[in-house]
Write a protein that holds these residues in place. Sequence first.
Motif, PDB file in Angstrom:
ATOM      1  N   UNK A  10       1.025  -1.145   0.102  1.00 23.80           N
ATOM      2  CA  UNK A  10       0.113  -0.123   0.224  1.00 23.80           C
ATOM      3  C   UNK A  10       0.945   1.216   0.203  1.00 23.80           C
ATOM      4  N   UNK A  11      -0.170   2.159  -0.146  1.00 22.90           N
ATOM      5  CA  UNK A  11       0.624   3.476  -0.117  1.00 22.90           C
ATOM      6  C   UNK A  11       0.366   3.894   0.141  1.00 22.90           C
ATOM      7  N   UNK A  12       1.390   5.571   1.877  1.00 18.23           N
ATOM      8  CA  UNK A  12       0.808   5.585   2.631  1.00 18.23           C
ATOM      9  C   UNK A  12       1.057   4.879   3.985  1.00 18.23           C
ATOM     10  N   UNK A  13      -0.298   5.845   4.976  1.00 19.63           N
ATOM     11  CA  UNK A  13       0.174   4.758   6.140  1.00 19.63           C
ATOM     12  C   UNK A  13      -1.067   4.104   6.263  1.00 19.63           C
ATOM     13  N   UNK A  14      -1.928   3.808   5.309  1.00 19.31           N
ATOM     14  CA  UNK A  14      -3.655   2.738   6.118  1.00 19.31           C
ATOM     15  C   UNK A  14      -4.015   2.595   4.545  1.00 19.31           C
ATOM     16  N   UNK A  15      -5.085   1.533   4.989  1.00 24.22           N
ATOM     17  CA  UNK A  15      -5.732   1.370   3.245  1.00 24.22           C
ATOM     18  C   UNK A  15      -6.967   1.176   4.421  1.00 24.22           C
ATOM     19  N   UNK A  16      -8.170   1.278   3.901  1.00 16.57           N
ATOM     20  CA  UNK A  16      -9.080   0.983   4.288  1.00 16.57           C
ATOM     21  C   UNK A  16      -9.792  -0.683   4.153  1.00 16.57           C
ATOM     22  N   UNK A  17     -10.199  -1.235   5.001  1.00 13.67           N
ATOM     23  CA  UNK A  17     -11.376  -2.547   4.532  1.00 13.67           C
ATOM     24  C   UNK A  17     -11.875  -2.312   3.281  1.00 13.67           C
ATOM     25  N   UNK A  18     -12.698  -1.364   3.311  1.00 10.87           N
ATOM     26  CA  UNK A  18     -13.582  -1.698   1.864  1.00 10.87           C
ATOM     27  C   UNK A  18     -12.269  -1.360   0.657  1.00 10.87           C
ATOM     28  N   UNK A  19     -11.740  -0.665   0.871  1.00 12.41           N
ATOM     29  CA  UNK A  19      -9.950  -0.031  -0.595  1.00 12.41           C
ATOM     30  C   UNK A  19      -9.408  -1.640  -0.513  1.00 12.41           C
ATOM     31  N   UNK A  20      -9.420  -2.046   0.681  1.00 15.29           N
ATOM     32  CA  UNK A  20      -8.713  -3.252   0.436  1.00 15.29           C
ATOM     33  C   UNK A  20      -8.872  -4.491  -0.783  1.00 15.29           C
ATOM     34  N   UNK A  21     -10.757  -4.224  -0.049  1.00 16.60           N
ATOM     35  CA  UNK A  21     -11.336  -5.661  -0.991  1.00 16.60           C
ATOM     36  C   UNK A  21     -11.459  -5.222  -2.502  1.00 16.60           C
ATOM     37  N   UNK A  22     -11.697  -4.434  -2.649  1.00 19.60           N
ATOM     38  CA  UNK A  22     -11.693  -3.657  -4.334  1.00 19.60           C
ATOM     39  C   UNK A  22      -9.835  -4.059  -5.312  1.00 19.60           C
ATOM     40  N   UNK A  23      -8.969  -3.389  -3.829  1.00 19.28           N
ATOM     41  CA  UNK A  23      -7.464  -3.743  -4.807  1.00 19.28           C
ATOM     42  C   UNK A  23      -7.569  -4.823  -5.006  1.00 19.28           C
ATOM     43  N   UNK A  24      -7.385  -5.939  -3.823  1.00 21.70           N
ATOM     44  CA  UNK A  24      -7.541  -7.660  -4.413  1.00 21.70           C
ATOM     45  C   UNK A  24      -8.854  -8.398  -4.863  1.00 21.70           C
ATOM     46  N   UNK A  25      -9.347  -7.349  -5.335  1.00 17.54           N
ATOM     47  CA  UNK A  25     -10.922  -8.159  -6.980  1.00 17.54           C
ATOM     48  C   UNK A  25     -11.936  -8.933  -6.598  1.00 17.54           C
ATOM     49  N   UNK A  26     -12.107  -8.505  -4.877  1.00 19.66           N
ATOM     50  CA  UNK A  26     -12.819  -9.249  -4.073  1.00 19.66           C
ATOM     51  C   UNK A  26     -14.357  -8.524  -4.846  1.00 19.66           C
ATOM     52  N   UNK A  27     -14.505  -7.232  -4.536  1.00 25.43           N
ATOM     53  CA  UNK A  27     -15.568  -6.310  -5.149  1.00 25.43           C
ATOM     54  C   UNK A  27     -14.850  -5.770  -5.968  1.00 25.43           C
ATOM     55  N   UNK A  28     -15.832  -4.907  -6.855  1.00 24.98           N
ATOM     56  CA  UNK A  28     -15.850  -3.479  -7.968  1.00 24.98           C
ATOM     57  C   UNK A  28     -16.383  -2.826  -7.647  1.00 24.98           C
ATOM     58  N   UNK A  29     -17.096  -2.503  -6.471  1.00 28.46           N
ATOM     59  CA  UNK A  29     -17.728  -1.145  -6.759  1.00 28.46           C
ATOM     60  C   UNK A  29     -18.099  -0.830  -5.320  1.00 28.46           C
ATOM     61  N   UNK A  30     -18.081  -0.196  -4.576  1.00 26.56           N
ATOM     62  CA  UNK A  30     -18.098  -0.013  -2.793  1.00 26.56           C
ATOM     63  C   UNK A  30     -18.992  -0.342  -2.428  1.00 26.56           C
ATOM     64  N   UNK A  31     -20.678  -0.515  -3.669  1.00 27.23           N
ATOM     65  CA  UNK A  31     -21.404  -0.606  -3.071  1.00 27.23           C
ATOM     66  C   UNK A  31     -22.485  -1.706  -2.374  1.00 27.23           C
ATOM     67  N   UNK A  32     -21.090  -2.510  -3.037  1.00 28.28           N
ATOM     68  CA  UNK A  32     -20.734  -3.943  -3.229  1.00 28.28           C
ATOM     69  C   UNK A  32     -20.137  -4.349  -1.842  1.00 28.28           C
ATOM     70  N   UNK A  33     -19.389  -3.467  -0.641  1.00 29.08           N
ATOM     71  CA  UNK A  33     -19.239  -4.235   0.425  1.00 29.08           C
ATOM     72  C   UNK A  33     -19.721  -4.501   1.942  1.00 29.08           C
ATOM     73  N   UNK A  34     -20.533  -3.782   2.179  1.00 23.05           N
ATOM     74  CA  UNK A  34     -21.483  -4.469   2.995  1.00 23.05           C
ATOM     75  C   UNK A  34     -22.249  -5.814   3.131  1.00 23.05           C
ATOM     76  N   UNK A  35     -22.833  -6.369   1.480  1.00 25.16           N
ATOM     77  CA  UNK A  35     -22.922  -7.633   1.150  1.00 25.16           C
ATOM     78  C   UNK A  35     -21.661  -8.771   1.552  1.00 25.16           C
ATOM     79  N   UNK A  36     -20.825  -8.189   0.547  1.00 27.80           N
ATOM     80  CA  UNK A  36     -19.926  -9.460   1.337  1.00 27.80           C
ATOM     81  C   UNK A  36     -18.708  -9.072   2.521  1.00 27.80           C
ATOM     82  N   UNK A  37     -18.676  -8.075   3.010  1.00 28.01           N
ATOM     83  CA  UNK A  37     -18.816  -8.384   4.859  1.00 28.01           C
ATOM     84  C   UNK A  37     -19.399  -8.963   5.586  1.00 28.01           C
ATOM     85  N   UNK A  38     -20.978  -8.941   4.849  1.00 31.76           N
ATOM     86  CA  UNK A  38     -21.726  -9.611   5.752  1.00 31.76           C
ATOM     87  C   UNK A  38     -21.953 -11.321   5.624  1.00 31.76           C
TER      88      UNK A  38
END
Length: 73
Positions: A10-38
């Motif tokens: 990562x660049x910077x001090x941190x990455x959020x879990x939502x950003x991480x999920x997009x970075x590793x291609x587990x979700x495509x959009x921020x709207x998918x985060x809540x469903x994926x986490x559930x």
Amino acid sequence: MDSKSHTIPIKGDYITLGQFLKKVDLIQTGGQERAFLAMHAILVNDEKEIRRGRKLRPGDKVSIDGSLYEICS
């Protein structure tokens, strides 16, 4: 690390879990985060995590469905 382990830079001090999920291609959009986490058991440093805004820093380990990811700078 085993064959399902990945190092995620990562660049910077941190990455959020939502950003991480997009970075590793587990979700495509921020709207998918809540469903994926559930629907998936996500562990951050061996503790269950459901907050998409959780800050991940270098050295943190994230486990999702048998795959292990280590955050690095």
